[in-house]
Design a protein around this motif. Sequence first.
Motif, PDB file in Angstrom:
ATOM      1  N   THR A 132       0.950  -1.226   0.016  1.00 46.96           N
ATOM      2  CA  THR A 132      -0.025  -0.048   0.084  1.00 46.96           C
ATOM      3  C   THR A 132       0.845   1.341  -0.035  1.00 46.96           C
ATOM      4  N   GLU A 133       2.168   1.081   0.108  1.00 48.24           N
ATOM      5  CA  GLU A 133       3.133   2.248   0.194  1.00 48.24           C
ATOM      6  C   GLU A 133       3.793   2.309  -1.209  1.00 48.24           C
ATOM      7  N   LEU A 134       3.645   3.313  -1.945  1.00 50.64           N
ATOM      8  CA  LEU A 134       4.485   3.718  -3.131  1.00 50.64           C
ATOM      9  C   LEU A 134       5.880   4.175  -2.868  1.00 50.64           C
ATOM     10  N   HIS A 135       6.721   3.653  -3.578  1.00 54.02           N
ATOM     11  CA  HIS A 135       8.131   4.186  -3.639  1.00 54.02           C
ATOM     12  C   HIS A 135       8.442   5.438  -4.097  1.00 54.02           C
ATOM     13  N   LEU A 136       8.618   6.599  -3.636  1.00 53.65           N
ATOM     14  CA  LEU A 136       8.798   7.606  -4.207  1.00 53.65           C
ATOM     15  C   LEU A 136      10.164   8.358  -4.402  1.00 53.65           C
ATOM     16  N   ASP A 137      11.120   7.429  -3.965  1.00 57.20           N
ATOM     17  CA  ASP A 137      12.445   7.846  -4.122  1.00 57.20           C
ATOM     18  C   ASP A 137      13.331   7.476  -5.383  1.00 57.20           C
ATOM     19  N   GLY A 138      12.446   6.787  -6.180  1.00 55.56           N
ATOM     20  CA  GLY A 138      13.145   6.205  -7.737  1.00 55.56           C
ATOM     21  C   GLY A 138      13.461   4.860  -7.652  1.00 55.56           C
ATOM     22  N   VAL A 139      13.477   4.467  -8.671  1.00 54.95           N
ATOM     23  CA  VAL A 139      13.875   3.048  -9.038  1.00 54.95           C
ATOM     24  C   VAL A 139      15.361   2.551  -8.817  1.00 54.95           C
ATOM     25  N   ALA A 140      16.398   3.481  -8.775  1.00 54.55           N
ATOM     26  CA  ALA A 140      17.735   3.507  -8.429  1.00 54.55           C
ATOM     27  C   ALA A 140      17.633   3.049  -6.931  1.00 54.55           C
ATOM     28  N   ALA A 141      16.890   3.775  -6.028  1.00 58.91           N
ATOM     29  CA  ALA A 141      16.941   3.533  -4.685  1.00 58.91           C
ATOM     30  C   ALA A 141      16.243   2.462  -4.147  1.00 58.91           C
ATOM     31  N   ARG A 142      15.534   1.881  -4.814  1.00 60.69           N
ATOM     32  CA  ARG A 142      14.680   0.682  -4.361  1.00 60.69           C
ATOM     33  C   ARG A 142      15.406  -0.276  -4.158  1.00 60.69           C
ATOM     34  N   LYS A 143      15.128  -1.242  -2.962  1.00 63.09           N
ATOM     35  CA  LYS A 143      16.192  -2.362  -2.469  1.00 63.09           C
ATOM     36  C   LYS A 143      15.358  -3.540  -3.508  1.00 63.09           C
ATOM     37  N   PRO A 144      16.323  -4.029  -4.309  1.00 63.96           N
ATOM     38  CA  PRO A 144      15.738  -5.199  -5.054  1.00 63.96           C
ATOM     39  C   PRO A 144      15.066  -6.458  -4.212  1.00 63.96           C
ATOM     40  N   ILE A 145      14.224  -7.090  -4.732  1.00 65.08           N
ATOM     41  CA  ILE A 145      13.465  -8.086  -4.151  1.00 65.08           C
ATOM     42  C   ILE A 145      14.379  -9.432  -4.415  1.00 65.08           C
ATOM     43  N   ARG A 146      14.827 -10.067  -3.357  1.00 65.44           N
ATOM     44  CA  ARG A 146      15.781 -10.994  -3.422  1.00 65.44           C
ATOM     45  C   ARG A 146      14.825 -12.243  -3.678  1.00 65.44           C
ATOM     46  N   THR A 147      15.306 -13.073  -4.633  1.00 67.25           N
ATOM     47  CA  THR A 147      14.548 -14.293  -4.888  1.00 67.25           C
ATOM     48  C   THR A 147      15.640 -15.230  -4.958  1.00 67.25           C
ATOM     49  N   ILE A 148      15.023 -16.345  -4.288  1.00 64.73           N
ATOM     50  CA  ILE A 148      15.788 -17.573  -4.189  1.00 64.73           C
ATOM     51  C   ILE A 148      15.484 -18.725  -5.106  1.00 64.73           C
ATOM     52  N   PRO A 149      16.475 -19.220  -6.216  1.00 61.08           N
ATOM     53  CA  PRO A 149      16.009 -20.047  -7.153  1.00 61.08           C
ATOM     54  C   PRO A 149      15.591 -21.392  -6.681  1.00 61.08           C
ATOM     55  N   ALA A 150      14.603 -22.273  -7.256  1.00 61.20           N
ATOM     56  CA  ALA A 150      14.262 -23.366  -7.042  1.00 61.20           C
ATOM     57  C   ALA A 150      15.474 -24.495  -7.170  1.00 61.20           C
ATOM     58  N   PRO A 151      15.526 -25.140  -6.409  1.00 59.55           N
ATOM     59  CA  PRO A 151      16.583 -26.171  -6.686  1.00 59.55           C
ATOM     60  C   PRO A 151      16.418 -27.319  -7.849  1.00 59.55           C
ATOM     61  N   PRO A 152      17.551 -27.515  -8.606  1.00 59.22           N
ATOM     62  CA  PRO A 152      17.297 -28.211  -9.918  1.00 59.22           C
ATOM     63  C   PRO A 152      16.439 -29.529  -9.478  1.00 59.22           C
ATOM     64  N   THR A 153      15.683 -29.968 -10.408  1.00 60.57           N
ATOM     65  CA  THR A 153      14.994 -31.402 -10.633  1.00 60.57           C
ATOM     66  C   THR A 153      15.425 -32.347 -11.533  1.00 60.57           C
ATOM     67  N   GLY A 154      15.410 -33.413 -11.254  1.00 62.55           N
ATOM     68  CA  GLY A 154      15.582 -34.417 -12.222  1.00 62.55           C
ATOM     69  C   GLY A 154      17.279 -34.461 -12.676  1.00 62.55           C
ATOM     70  N   THR A 155      18.060 -34.172 -11.864  1.00 60.99           N
ATOM     71  CA  THR A 155      19.440 -34.065 -12.143  1.00 60.99           C
ATOM     72  C   THR A 155      20.190 -35.196 -11.432  1.00 60.99           C
ATOM     73  N   GLY A 156      19.478 -35.976 -10.706  1.00 62.33           N
ATOM     74  CA  GLY A 156      20.128 -37.042  -9.636  1.00 62.33           C
ATOM     75  C   GLY A 156      20.798 -36.487  -8.560  1.00 62.33           C
ATOM     76  N   GLY A 157      20.749 -35.299  -8.179  1.00 63.20           N
ATOM     77  CA  GLY A 157      21.107 -34.661  -7.099  1.00 63.20           C
ATOM     78  C   GLY A 157      19.991 -34.024  -6.195  1.00 63.20           C
TER      79      GLY A 157
END
Length: 111
Positions: free
Chosen positions: A83-108
């Motif tokens: 509900t809160e808009l970021h007004l300080d600009g795109v460069a000042a915005r903290k990136p959203i951290r994403t965690i990649p999914a583990p690989p599947t079907g690789t035998g590991g």
Amino acid sequence: MSYQAYLDAVEAKTGKAPRELLDLTAERGFGPTTKAGEVVTWLKDEYGIGRGHAMAFHGVLKNGPMISDAYVGSGGSHSDPSTELHLDGVAARKPIRTIPAPPTGTGGEVA
């Protein structure tokens, strides 16, 4: 397009973060009671901003950085994450951290 995406597009077009544009509106004597048409005309004349994007910015000028939670997390094309808009600009915005999914079907696979 989300409300934040409209503001990000205004920033991309003007080269100014929404907060910088708010400072410029104050210098021009604009404030929360300024008619939308005045802001729309100013943004169009100075920066080539279209009506829809200018109206989104006018909403921030009028109401501040908080928006209704009606579209927050709705999953629709107009959904905003907060509900809160970021007004300080795109460069000042903290990136959203994403965690990649583990690989599947690789035998590991981890048990």
